[in-house]
Scaffold this motif. Structure first.
Motif, PDB file in Angstrom:
ATOM      1  N   TYR A 119      22.641   8.475 -44.283  1.00 30.63           N
ATOM      2  CA  TYR A 119      22.032   7.245 -43.772  1.00 30.63           C
ATOM      3  C   TYR A 119      22.068   6.163 -44.843  1.00 30.63           C
ATOM      4  O   TYR A 119      22.828   5.226 -44.767  1.00 30.63           O
ATOM      5  N   GLY A 120      21.241   6.313 -45.874  1.00 29.29           N
ATOM      6  CA  GLY A 120      21.223   5.348 -46.965  1.00 29.29           C
ATOM      7  C   GLY A 120      20.053   4.391 -46.880  1.00 29.29           C
ATOM      8  O   GLY A 120      20.222   3.198 -46.580  1.00 29.29           O
ATOM      9  N   LEU A 121      18.843   4.890 -47.164  1.00 27.88           N
ATOM     10  CA  LEU A 121      17.657   4.035 -47.122  1.00 27.88           C
ATOM     11  C   LEU A 121      17.721   2.897 -48.130  1.00 27.88           C
ATOM     12  O   LEU A 121      17.072   1.869 -47.952  1.00 27.88           O
ATOM     13  N   VAL A 122      18.512   3.083 -49.194  1.00 29.13           N
ATOM     14  CA  VAL A 122      18.630   2.010 -50.186  1.00 29.13           C
ATOM     15  C   VAL A 122      19.193   0.736 -49.556  1.00 29.13           C
ATOM     16  O   VAL A 122      18.931  -0.366 -50.027  1.00 29.13           O
ATOM     17  N   ALA A 123      19.964   0.892 -48.486  1.00 27.65           N
ATOM     18  CA  ALA A 123      20.479  -0.290 -47.787  1.00 27.65           C
ATOM     19  C   ALA A 123      19.345  -1.057 -47.106  1.00 27.65           C
ATOM     20  O   ALA A 123      19.356  -2.287 -47.067  1.00 27.65           O
ATOM     21  N   ILE A 124      18.365  -0.329 -46.590  1.00 26.27           N
ATOM     22  CA  ILE A 124      17.216  -0.991 -45.970  1.00 26.27           C
ATOM     23  C   ILE A 124      16.365  -1.650 -47.048  1.00 26.27           C
ATOM     24  O   ILE A 124      15.820  -2.740 -46.847  1.00 26.27           O
ATOM     25  N   ASP A 125      16.251  -1.003 -48.204  1.00 26.48           N
ATOM     26  CA  ASP A 125      15.591  -1.644 -49.352  1.00 26.48           C
ATOM     27  C   ASP A 125      16.201  -3.019 -49.610  1.00 26.48           C
ATOM     28  O   ASP A 125      15.498  -4.008 -49.825  1.00 26.48           O
ATOM     29  N   ALA A 126      17.527  -3.049 -49.615  1.00 28.13           N
ATOM     30  CA  ALA A 126      18.228  -4.299 -49.913  1.00 28.13           C
ATOM     31  C   ALA A 126      17.955  -5.360 -48.853  1.00 28.13           C
ATOM     32  O   ALA A 126      17.722  -6.534 -49.165  1.00 28.13           O
ATOM     33  N   ILE A 127      17.983  -4.962 -47.599  1.00 29.04           N
ATOM     34  CA  ILE A 127      17.738  -5.918 -46.521  1.00 29.04           C
ATOM     35  C   ILE A 127      16.330  -6.504 -46.636  1.00 29.04           C
ATOM     36  O   ILE A 127      16.106  -7.691 -46.387  1.00 29.04           O
ATOM     37  N   TYR A 128      15.377  -5.681 -47.034  1.00 25.56           N
ATOM     38  CA  TYR A 128      14.007  -6.155 -47.200  1.00 25.56           C
ATOM     39  C   TYR A 128      13.828  -7.025 -48.436  1.00 25.56           C
ATOM     40  O   TYR A 128      13.085  -8.006 -48.407  1.00 25.56           O
ATOM     41  N   TYR A 129      14.493  -6.655 -49.542  1.00 26.41           N
ATOM     42  CA  TYR A 129      14.094  -7.235 -50.831  1.00 26.41           C
ATOM     43  C   TYR A 129      15.200  -7.944 -51.617  1.00 26.41           C
ATOM     44  O   TYR A 129      14.926  -8.935 -52.278  1.00 26.41           O
ATOM     45  N   ALA A 130      16.413  -7.437 -51.620  1.00 26.74           N
ATOM     46  CA  ALA A 130      17.459  -7.967 -52.509  1.00 26.74           C
ATOM     47  C   ALA A 130      18.071  -9.245 -51.950  1.00 26.74           C
ATOM     48  O   ALA A 130      18.183  -9.407 -50.734  1.00 26.74           O
ATOM     49  N   PRO A 131      18.504 -10.157 -52.817  1.00 26.44           N
ATOM     50  CA  PRO A 131      19.178 -11.363 -52.329  1.00 26.44           C
ATOM     51  C   PRO A 131      20.590 -11.081 -51.817  1.00 26.44           C
ATOM     52  O   PRO A 131      21.112 -11.833 -50.998  1.00 26.44           O
ATOM     53  N   LEU A 132      21.174  -9.963 -52.312  1.00 26.18           N
ATOM     54  CA  LEU A 132      22.547  -9.644 -51.936  1.00 26.18           C
ATOM     55  C   LEU A 132      22.823  -8.171 -52.184  1.00 26.18           C
ATOM     56  O   LEU A 132      22.374  -7.608 -53.184  1.00 26.18           O
ATOM     57  N   MET A 133      23.560  -7.549 -51.263  1.00 25.69           N
ATOM     58  CA  MET A 133      23.978  -6.160 -51.414  1.00 25.69           C
ATOM     59  C   MET A 133      25.439  -6.029 -51.021  1.00 25.69           C
ATOM     60  O   MET A 133      25.910  -6.665 -50.067  1.00 25.69           O
ATOM     61  N   ILE A 134      26.162  -5.202 -51.772  1.00 29.58           N
ATOM     62  CA  ILE A 134      27.488  -4.763 -51.350  1.00 29.58           C
ATOM     63  C   ILE A 134      27.473  -3.239 -51.340  1.00 29.58           C
ATOM     64  O   ILE A 134      26.708  -2.609 -52.071  1.00 29.58           O
ATOM     65  N   SER A 135      28.319  -2.642 -50.492  1.00 29.47           N
ATOM     66  CA  SER A 135      28.260  -1.199 -50.319  1.00 29.47           C
ATOM     67  C   SER A 135      29.630  -0.624 -50.011  1.00 29.47           C
ATOM     68  O   SER A 135      30.506  -1.305 -49.466  1.00 29.47           O
ATOM     69  N   SER A 136      29.784   0.649 -50.324  1.00 32.83           N
ATOM     70  CA  SER A 136      30.951   1.393 -49.881  1.00 32.83           C
ATOM     71  C   SER A 136      30.852   1.615 -48.369  1.00 32.83           C
ATOM     72  O   SER A 136      29.808   1.371 -47.753  1.00 32.83           O
ATOM     73  N   HIS A 137      31.927   2.105 -47.775  1.00 34.98           N
ATOM     74  CA  HIS A 137      31.971   2.327 -46.325  1.00 34.98           C
ATOM     75  C   HIS A 137      31.262   3.634 -45.985  1.00 34.98           C
ATOM     76  O   HIS A 137      31.897   4.676 -45.789  1.00 34.98           O
ATOM     77  N   THR A 138      29.935   3.585 -45.881  1.00 36.87           N
ATOM     78  CA  THR A 138      29.211   4.831 -45.644  1.00 36.87           C
ATOM     79  C   THR A 138      27.844   4.572 -45.048  1.00 36.87           C
ATOM     80  O   THR A 138      27.271   3.486 -45.233  1.00 36.87           O
ATOM     81  N   GLY A 139      27.331   5.558 -44.294  1.00 38.67           N
ATOM     82  CA  GLY A 139      25.978   5.505 -43.775  1.00 38.67           C
ATOM     83  C   GLY A 139      25.699   4.278 -42.926  1.00 38.67           C
ATOM     84  O   GLY A 139      26.569   3.735 -42.241  1.00 38.67           O
ATOM     85  N   ILE A 140      24.472   3.813 -42.979  1.00 32.66           N
ATOM     86  CA  ILE A 140      24.049   2.669 -42.181  1.00 32.66           C
ATOM     87  C   ILE A 140      24.743   1.393 -42.637  1.00 32.66           C
ATOM     88  O   ILE A 140      24.953   0.467 -41.840  1.00 32.66           O
ATOM     89  N   SER A 141      25.169   1.341 -43.898  1.00 28.64           N
ATOM     90  CA  SER A 141      25.883   0.154 -44.398  1.00 28.64           C
ATOM     91  C   SER A 141      27.154  -0.104 -43.609  1.00 28.64           C
ATOM     92  O   SER A 141      27.518  -1.258 -43.353  1.00 28.64           O
ATOM     93  N   GLU A 142      27.836   0.953 -43.223  1.00 30.05           N
ATOM     94  CA  GLU A 142      29.082   0.808 -42.472  1.00 30.05           C
ATOM     95  C   GLU A 142      28.828   0.103 -41.144  1.00 30.05           C
ATOM     96  O   GLU A 142      29.684  -0.645 -40.652  1.00 30.05           O
TER      97      GLU A 142
END
Length: 332
Positions: free
Chosen positions: A242-265
């Motif tokens: 899944y990748g909860l860290v992606a939800i962390d980013a949506i809530y808090y970070a100004p910008l996120m980039i990710s590999s093609h995996t989990g919810i980020s995909e």
């Protein structure tokens, strides 16, 4: 409703956070019990009744199962929610000693196939990929998390990159460290988390002479503040269930980039994703650095959807599944 959650504690990571957030939210209107290790207590609110329970014991031992059955009889929950395979077996086998059986719901948090999930009365997959591993009746409830208002904190006076998560080979921190060694601009990167790869990652940092630029910061209870204060969060995972860290980013970070995996995909624009190798990641970070405001504007559109990932929405979905299972269980 009287709800019993079970959690085989290992360390505080994604599964543990989901369980804690669910327990805390459900306890606002329901009676919630949690069988787990007492180490989880600091993360729970005062309404939850924690029972220290050793899931390492032999799940085939009749005496242990009988004692567990007596505990279940005392709690008398309407439903049991398991977050790990071994828990499902213990809760199912213990009911041999009970007259009144209790329905079991189980969440599949990983991409490892475990046939014992068929012991649960209903399984919950966190993404479509996870659902494909379940051979029995299942539904999809995507993970959310509880929002904690962030605060700006002191940060490096240069382009500030953050990575967070369990220090595990799967998470791809080694890929990120090599990618950072290829950058041609000034930056500082902090990696937050604990795990078995810590020594190897520090050795890699030293070998690449990045000691002044890449720092392993250990576990943080204030990752929301860290992300709120950074310039960029990176998720370099080889794969994520899944990748909860992606939800962390949506809530808090100004910008996120990710590999093609989990919810980020599913949720990120293609321009915010990269192939999970050092060269591709280095090129993407450089592109972000050179066009930062444009990338932030793109990510802002994704951040606007954050309510989809709220703990309230996830909890409502789980409570509905509980009620449906209890109703169908009583009619059988």
């Amino acid at each position: 409703m009287k709800i019993l959650h079970t959690l085989h504690w290992i360390q505080f990571a994604g599964t543990e956070k989901v369980c804690v957030d669910l327990c805390n939210e459900m306890s606002k209107e329901h009676q919630v019990y949690l069988l787990s290790n007492e180490k989880i207590l600091p993360y729970l609110n005062n309404e939850i009744q924690l029972i220290d329970f050793d899931f390492e014991k032999n799940r085939y031992n009749p005496l242990f199962l009988y004692q567990t059955a007596k505990l279940l009889d005392k709690i008398s929950p309407d439903i049991i929610h398991c977050h790990n395979t071994k828990e499902i077996e213990i809760m199912k086998y213990a009911q041999f000693f009970l007259t009144k059986k209790i329905p079991i719901i189980a969440t599949k948090h990983t991409l490892q196939y475990k046939k014992k999930y068929n012991l649960a009365d209903l399984c919950v997959a966190i993404l479509e990929d996870t659902k494909q591993l379940l051979k029995q009746e299942s539904i999809i409830i995507k993970n959310g998390m509880a929002y904690q208002p962030p605060t700006k904190i002191a940060r490096p006076n240069k382009f500030y990159i953050v990575l967070s998560g369990r220090l595990d080979k799967m998470k791809g921190f080694d890929i990120a460290i090599e990618a950072l060694s290829l950058l041609n601009f000034d930056f500082e990167c902090h990696i937050f988390g604990q795990g078995e790869e810590q020594a190897n990652l520090q050795q890699q940092i030293n070998a690449l002479k990045l000691q002044d630029k890449v720092l392993l910061k250990g576990f943080s209870n204030h990752i929301n503040d860290v992300l709120y204060s950074c310039d960029l969060q990176i998720i370099p995972s080889r794969f994520e269930p899944y990748g909860l860290v992606a939800i962390d980013a949506i809530y808090y970070a100004p910008l996120m980039i990710s590999s093609h995996t989990g919810i980020s995909e599913q949720i990120l624009s293609e321009i915010l994703k990269f192939d999970s190798n050092p060269q591709a990641l280095s090129a993407k970070i450089t592109e972000v650095y050179s066009n930062y405001s444009n990338f932030v504007a793109i990510f802002e559109q994704i951040k606007a959807t954050k309510d989809i990932f709220s703990i309230e929405k996830m909890t409502t979905s789980y409570l509905e599944s509980y009620q449906n299972l209890i109703a169908s269980y009583g009619s059988n």
